[in-house]
Design a protein around this motif. Structure first.
Motif, PDB file in Angstrom:
ATOM      1  N   ASN A   1      36.927  26.253  49.861  1.00 54.09           N
ATOM      2  CA  ASN A   1      37.748  27.459  50.041  1.00 54.09           C
ATOM      3  C   ASN A   1      37.639  27.861  51.499  1.00 54.09           C
ATOM      4  O   ASN A   1      36.535  28.117  51.994  1.00 54.09           O
ATOM      5  N   VAL A   2      38.778  27.897  52.206  1.00 49.51           N
ATOM      6  CA  VAL A   2      38.730  28.177  53.640  1.00 49.51           C
ATOM      7  C   VAL A   2      39.698  29.296  54.016  1.00 49.51           C
ATOM      8  O   VAL A   2      40.851  29.313  53.576  1.00 49.51           O
ATOM      9  N   SER A   3      39.207  30.223  54.845  1.00 51.60           N
ATOM     10  CA  SER A   3      40.016  31.307  55.408  1.00 51.60           C
ATOM     11  C   SER A   3      40.152  31.049  56.902  1.00 51.60           C
ATOM     12  O   SER A   3      39.266  30.451  57.510  1.00 51.60           O
ATOM     13  N   ILE A   4      41.268  31.481  57.506  1.00 47.79           N
ATOM     14  CA  ILE A   4      41.347  31.337  58.967  1.00 47.79           C
ATOM     15  C   ILE A   4      40.992  32.634  59.679  1.00 47.79           C
ATOM     16  O   ILE A   4      41.076  32.708  60.905  1.00 47.79           O
ATOM     17  N   GLY A   5      40.577  33.656  58.949  1.00 50.14           N
ATOM     18  CA  GLY A   5      40.170  34.902  59.596  1.00 50.14           C
ATOM     19  C   GLY A   5      40.300  36.064  58.636  1.00 50.14           C
ATOM     20  O   GLY A   5      40.958  35.954  57.606  1.00 50.14           O
ATOM     21  N   ASP A   6      39.687  37.182  59.000  1.00 50.70           N
ATOM     22  CA  ASP A   6      39.645  38.326  58.091  1.00 50.70           C
ATOM     23  C   ASP A   6      40.902  39.177  58.182  1.00 50.70           C
ATOM     24  O   ASP A   6      40.868  40.305  58.685  1.00 50.70           O
ATOM     25  N   TYR A   7      41.991  38.616  57.724  1.00 50.03           N
ATOM     26  CA  TYR A   7      43.281  39.305  57.617  1.00 50.03           C
ATOM     27  C   TYR A   7      44.056  38.554  56.543  1.00 50.03           C
ATOM     28  O   TYR A   7      43.695  37.425  56.199  1.00 50.03           O
ATOM     29  N   VAL A   8      45.115  39.165  56.021  1.00 44.43           N
ATOM     30  CA  VAL A   8      45.819  38.556  54.891  1.00 44.43           C
ATOM     31  C   VAL A   8      47.240  38.146  55.281  1.00 44.43           C
ATOM     32  O   VAL A   8      48.031  38.968  55.746  1.00 44.43           O
ATOM     33  N   LEU A   9      47.541  36.857  55.083  1.00 44.05           N
ATOM     34  CA  LEU A   9      48.889  36.322  55.333  1.00 44.05           C
ATOM     35  C   LEU A   9      49.660  36.263  54.022  1.00 44.05           C
ATOM     36  O   LEU A   9      49.095  36.459  52.953  1.00 44.05           O
ATOM     37  N   THR A  10      50.957  35.974  54.109  1.00 45.18           N
ATOM     38  CA  THR A  10      51.776  35.942  52.891  1.00 45.18           C
ATOM     39  C   THR A  10      51.602  34.632  52.118  1.00 45.18           C
ATOM     40  O   THR A  10      51.997  34.534  50.968  1.00 45.18           O
ATOM     41  N   GLY A  11      51.028  33.623  52.750  1.00 46.82           N
ATOM     42  CA  GLY A  11      50.840  32.345  52.065  1.00 46.82           C
ATOM     43  C   GLY A  11      49.891  31.457  52.834  1.00 46.82           C
ATOM     44  O   GLY A  11      49.490  31.778  53.958  1.00 46.82           O
ATOM     45  N   GLY A  12      49.555  30.317  52.245  1.00 47.55           N
ATOM     46  CA  GLY A  12      48.583  29.416  52.866  1.00 47.55           C
ATOM     47  C   GLY A  12      49.187  28.427  53.860  1.00 47.55           C
ATOM     48  O   GLY A  12      48.450  27.635  54.468  1.00 47.55           O
ATOM     49  N   GLU A  13      50.518  28.452  54.059  1.00 43.77           N
ATOM     50  CA  GLU A  13      51.138  27.425  54.915  1.00 43.77           C
ATOM     51  C   GLU A  13      50.699  27.532  56.375  1.00 43.77           C
ATOM     52  O   GLU A  13      50.328  26.521  56.986  1.00 43.77           O
ATOM     53  N   LEU A  14      50.774  28.749  56.947  1.00 45.99           N
ATOM     54  CA  LEU A  14      50.344  28.878  58.355  1.00 45.99           C
ATOM     55  C   LEU A  14      48.864  28.513  58.512  1.00 45.99           C
ATOM     56  O   LEU A  14      48.516  27.753  59.423  1.00 45.99           O
ATOM     57  N   PRO A  15      47.974  29.003  57.634  1.00 45.97           N
ATOM     58  CA  PRO A  15      46.573  28.569  57.739  1.00 45.97           C
ATOM     59  C   PRO A  15      46.411  27.047  57.628  1.00 45.97           C
ATOM     60  O   PRO A  15      45.624  26.456  58.387  1.00 45.97           O
ATOM     61  N   ALA A  16      47.163  26.393  56.747  1.00 44.87           N
ATOM     62  CA  ALA A  16      47.055  24.926  56.638  1.00 44.87           C
ATOM     63  C   ALA A  16      47.489  24.277  57.950  1.00 44.87           C
ATOM     64  O   ALA A  16      46.858  23.330  58.437  1.00 44.87           O
TER      65      ALA A  16
HETATM   66  N1  ADE Z   1      46.129  33.112  52.758  1.00 45.13           N
HETATM   67  C1  ADE Z   1      46.383  34.407  53.017  1.00 45.13           C
HETATM   68  N2  ADE Z   1      45.611  34.856  53.993  1.00 45.13           N
HETATM   69  C2  ADE Z   1      44.821  33.816  54.389  1.00 45.13           C
HETATM   70  C3  ADE Z   1      43.815  33.657  55.379  1.00 45.13           C
HETATM   71  N3  ADE Z   1      43.417  34.652  56.167  1.00 45.13           N
HETATM   72  N4  ADE Z   1      43.249  32.449  55.502  1.00 45.13           N
HETATM   73  C4  ADE Z   1      43.624  31.433  54.712  1.00 45.13           C
HETATM   74  N5  ADE Z   1      44.555  31.529  53.763  1.00 45.13           N
HETATM   75  C5  ADE Z   1      45.164  32.704  53.598  1.00 45.13           C
END
Ligand code: ADE
Length: 228
Positions: A134-149
């Motif tokens: 399980n991986v996050s790219i930072g402590d904020y919330v995006l609308t989906g996982g595409e940009l983080p991927a």
């Molecule tokens: N999907 C929504 N927010 C995300 C985040 N910060 N990192 C990875 N996936 C996410």
């Protein structure tokens, strides 16, 4: 390196990564990018992939079956080709925060599967069955996982041999030693009255190296003291 991205928006992944250094690496066959549309694995006559959450609450949840089937469609091939189960990265703000060390670890794999969620997330049972990281790219919330991927794929790819022109560029950059990179200059020698530091014009490689090390440390102290 072969990336397999399970997503509801394959065109976002393919369009986002086909330019510049990563696009060239794909053309050269150094990396391979495969985007799998989870919707293609819906068994619903309307190709639906989400439903209301049990217990109530806001938003929709991605159903387990299409996610699991899309995973199977790539994992079975990988397992028969390599004899081992691939790592499956689920992009989620609930994951471990991504950094350069993790990128170096992931760069050792031959195949990586990325699972991108949307809406309020994915049925926990599919995650339990397939996710290894399980991986996050930072402590904020995006609308989906595409940009983080895409962020992860870009970061990992530049560590794959041959992707950067010069093997050294990956070694001497920010975070390679937990230090930020030194400032860079190119021609002209003077711009709007600002001169290039003299030492860089001296031709004395030892002095240049020493100056860069000092600047690197100074910059890290000023901007990212937490790294020291
Ligand atoms: N999907 C929504 N927010 C995300 C985040 N910060 N990192 C990875 N996936 C996410």
């Amino acid at each position: 390196m072969r990336y397999h991205v399970l997503t509801l928006f394959p065109e976002m992944i393919l369009d986002g990564l086909n330019t510049s250094i990563i696009g060239r690496a794909m053309n050269k066959g150094l990396i391979e990018l495969n985007a799998i549309n989870i919707r293609d694995f819906s068994t619903n006559k309307h190709m639906k992939v989400d439903d209301y959450p049990y217990g109530g609450g806001a938003g929709m949840v991605m159903q387990a079956e299409p996610v699991y089937l899309s995973y199977k469609s790539v994992a079975d091939d990988i397992i028969s080709r390599t004899g081992k189960k691939p790592r499956v990265v689920y992009l989620t703000p609930q994951g471990k925060v991504f950094n350069q060390r993790m990128a170096e670890e992931f760069a050792k794999e031959e195949d990586l599967i990325f699972l991108c969620g949307h809406y309020e997330g994915i049925d926990e049972r599919a995650l339990e069955l397939i996710v290894t990281d399980n991986v996050s790219i930072g402590d904020y919330v995006l609308t989906g996982g595409e940009l983080p991927a895409m962020v992860m794929i870009d970061t990992i790819s530049r560590l794959v041999k041959g992707v950067l022109n010069n093997d050294d560029s990956a070694k001497y950059e920010s975070f390679a030693d937990n230090r930020l990179e030194y400032p860079q200059y190119t021609r002209p020698e003077e711009f709007m009255g600002m001169k290039v530091p003299k030492v860089l014009l001296s031709g004395d490689h030892k002095k240049v190296e020493q100056w860069r090390e000092e600047e690197s440390l100074k910059r890290t102290k000023e901007r990212r003291p937490d790294l020291l």
